[in-house]
Design a protein around this motif. Sequence first.
Motif, short mmCIF file in Angstrom:
data_model
loop_
_atom_site.label_atom_id
_atom_site.label_comp_id
_atom_site.label_asym_id
_atom_site.label_seq_id
_atom_site.Cartn_x
_atom_site.Cartn_y
_atom_site.Cartn_z
N ALA A 41 0.77 -1.10 0.15
CA ALA A 41 -0.06 -0.11 -0.06
C ALA A 41 0.91 1.30 0.03
N ALA A 42 1.99 1.39 0.67
CA ALA A 42 2.86 2.40 0.93
C ALA A 42 3.51 2.43 -0.52
N ARG A 43 3.97 1.61 -1.29
CA ARG A 43 4.53 1.77 -2.52
C ARG A 43 3.13 2.32 -3.55
N THR A 44 2.25 1.89 -3.36
CA THR A 44 1.33 2.12 -4.41
C THR A 44 0.72 3.58 -3.98
N VAL A 45 0.73 4.07 -2.91
CA VAL A 45 0.29 5.17 -2.66
C VAL A 45 1.40 6.17 -3.14
N ALA A 46 2.62 6.08 -2.92
CA ALA A 46 3.88 6.76 -3.27
C ALA A 46 3.81 7.14 -4.75
N ASP A 47 3.35 6.27 -5.48
CA ASP A 47 3.53 6.17 -7.07
C ASP A 47 2.37 6.91 -7.65
N ALA A 48 1.25 6.84 -6.69
CA ALA A 48 -0.06 7.41 -7.30
C ALA A 48 -0.36 8.87 -7.36
N PRO A 49 -1.25 9.42 -8.19
CA PRO A 49 -1.29 10.81 -8.19
C PRO A 49 -2.47 11.03 -6.75
N PRO A 50 -2.35 12.26 -6.36
CA PRO A 50 -2.90 12.63 -5.34
C PRO A 50 -4.57 12.33 -5.52
N LEU A 51 -4.96 11.68 -4.55
CA LEU A 51 -6.57 11.21 -4.53
C LEU A 51 -7.42 12.19 -4.07
N THR A 52 -8.61 12.13 -4.61
CA THR A 52 -9.75 12.99 -4.12
C THR A 52 -10.41 12.57 -2.65
N SER A 53 -11.03 13.29 -1.91
CA SER A 53 -11.64 12.74 -0.69
C SER A 53 -12.63 12.00 -1.01
N GLU A 54 -13.23 11.86 -1.98
CA GLU A 54 -14.20 10.60 -2.25
C GLU A 54 -13.47 9.25 -2.54
N GLN A 55 -12.34 9.31 -3.15
CA GLN A 55 -11.41 8.25 -3.64
C GLN A 55 -10.92 7.92 -2.14
N ARG A 56 -10.35 8.66 -1.30
CA ARG A 56 -10.00 8.11 -0.17
C ARG A 56 -10.90 7.39 0.71
N ALA A 57 -12.10 7.93 0.85
CA ALA A 57 -13.29 7.32 1.48
C ALA A 57 -13.51 6.06 0.85
N LEU A 58 -13.46 6.12 -0.27
CA LEU A 58 -14.01 4.76 -0.86
C LEU A 58 -12.84 3.54 -0.78
N ILE A 59 -11.46 3.91 -0.60
CA ILE A 59 -10.67 3.01 -0.39
C ILE A 59 -10.77 2.60 1.30
N ALA A 60 -10.98 3.53 2.16
CA ALA A 60 -10.81 3.37 3.49
C ALA A 60 -12.10 2.56 3.80
N ALA A 61 -13.10 2.63 2.96
CA ALA A 61 -14.46 1.65 3.38
C ALA A 61 -14.12 0.23 2.95
N ALA A 62 -13.24 0.35 1.89
CA ALA A 62 -13.19 -1.06 1.21
C ALA A 62 -11.97 -1.79 2.32
N LEU A 63 -11.30 -1.03 2.94
CA LEU A 63 -10.25 -1.71 4.01
C LEU A 63 -10.99 -1.62 5.34
N GLY A 64 -12.36 -1.64 5.33
CA GLY A 64 -12.78 -1.63 6.48
C GLY A 64 -12.59 -0.38 7.65
N GLY A 65 -12.23 0.80 7.22
CA GLY A 65 -11.84 1.88 8.01
C GLY A 65 -12.90 2.84 8.14
N ALA A 66 -14.03 2.71 7.38
CA ALA A 66 -14.93 3.57 7.26
C ALA A 66 -16.39 2.99 7.34
#
Length: 66
Positions: A41-66
């Motif tokens: 995850a750290a490598r992927t985030v480092a290589d990715a462009p900035p995410l929108t707040s909606e994208q971050r919320a979607l990813i957090a929900a998929a990981l069980g964090g929201a």
Amino acid sequence: MPVSPVLKARSDLGVATRRKDAAAVAQARQELAAAKILAYAARTVADAPPLTSEQRALIAAALGGA
């Protein structure tokens, strides 16, 4: 030089396996899996462009964090 969490977890698994401690082996396998996921995850985030707040919320929900 600091030791990578993945290498540390792999070492801990080896120690638990050599000691034939089933509970410790199970715990070490979980720790190794978590360390690998976190490193990926750290490598992927480092290589990715900035995410929108909606994208971050979607990813957090998929990981069980929201």
